[in-house]
Motif scaffolding. Structure first.
Motif, PDB file in Angstrom:
ATOM      1  N   TRP A  43       2.290   6.782   5.814  1.00 18.12           N
ATOM      2  CA  TRP A  43       2.395   5.497   5.120  1.00 18.12           C
ATOM      3  C   TRP A  43       3.808   4.959   5.111  1.00 18.12           C
ATOM      4  O   TRP A  43       4.020   3.795   4.815  1.00 18.12           O
TER       5      TRP A  43
ATOM      6  N   LEU B 159      -4.315   6.736   8.031  1.00 23.11           N
ATOM      7  CA  LEU B 159      -3.167   7.489   7.497  1.00 23.11           C
ATOM      8  C   LEU B 159      -3.381   9.002   7.582  1.00 23.11           C
ATOM      9  O   LEU B 159      -2.536   9.760   7.115  1.00 23.11           O
TER      10      LEU B 159
ATOM     11  N   GLN C 249       2.702   0.977   3.136  1.00 20.55           N
ATOM     12  CA  GLN C 249       2.847   0.751   4.566  1.00 20.55           C
ATOM     13  C   GLN C 249       2.826  -0.743   4.893  1.00 20.55           C
ATOM     14  O   GLN C 249       3.616  -1.214   5.714  1.00 20.55           O
TER      15      GLN C 249
END
Length: 159
Positions: free
Chosen positions: A127, A96, A28
């Protein structure tokens, strides 16, 4: 952008452990750097120690492709990531949404390179959703250093 991990399979492992969750947050972060225009290429790596809640090291490689005012080095981009991301294991799990029972879809076609989506109230492949870092694109190294000095990033990072 991409993130590297130490090897081994993800499927079947506890998604809250840093070998898996760390790879997800690195992905990410790297995607966020590239999609925000801070660099054309980026790889992000984290290192952790058993029993230490904060990451010990953050490594960013942009292969010289930094954009705009961020010309000093990949260290500027590392500073941006320290300001914007909390990479303590519990924080990754929370940001997440890794405790949701959603991993069956990762068994086919992999964990990365998928489109994030929400179904039945669960977020899948979070992500892969880049964070907008464009506000840093025209900052200088000195401006980033000033922001770091005035932030609480040391509560999240070992530096």
């Amino acid at each position: 952008g991409w993130g590297a991990h130490g090897g081994g399979a993800f499927s079947g492992k506890d998604p809250t452990k840093v070998d898996r969750s760390g790879a997800y947050i690195c992905r990410q972060m790297a995607k966020s750097v590239v999609q925000s225009g801070l660099s054309r290429r980026c790889v992000v790596q984290l290192s952790y120690a058993i029993g230490v809640a904060r990451p010990l090291a953050l490594f960013v490689e942009t292969y010289g492709s930094e954009s705009a005012a961020l010309t000093a080095s990949a260290d500027d981009i590392a500073s941006v990531l320290k300001l914007e991301f909390d990479c303590r294991p519990g924080a990754i799990v929370h940001s997440l949404k890794l405790r949701e029972p959603k991993y069956q879809v990762t068994a086919a076609y992999g964990h990365f390179g998928r489109q994030p989506y929400t179904s039945n109230g669960m977020t899948f492949f979070e992500w892969e959703r880049a964070v907008d870092l464009a506000k840093y694109k025209y900052m200088t190294s000195d401006q980033l250093s000033e922001l770091l000095a005035g932030s609480d990033y040391l509560s999240r990072w070992v530096d």
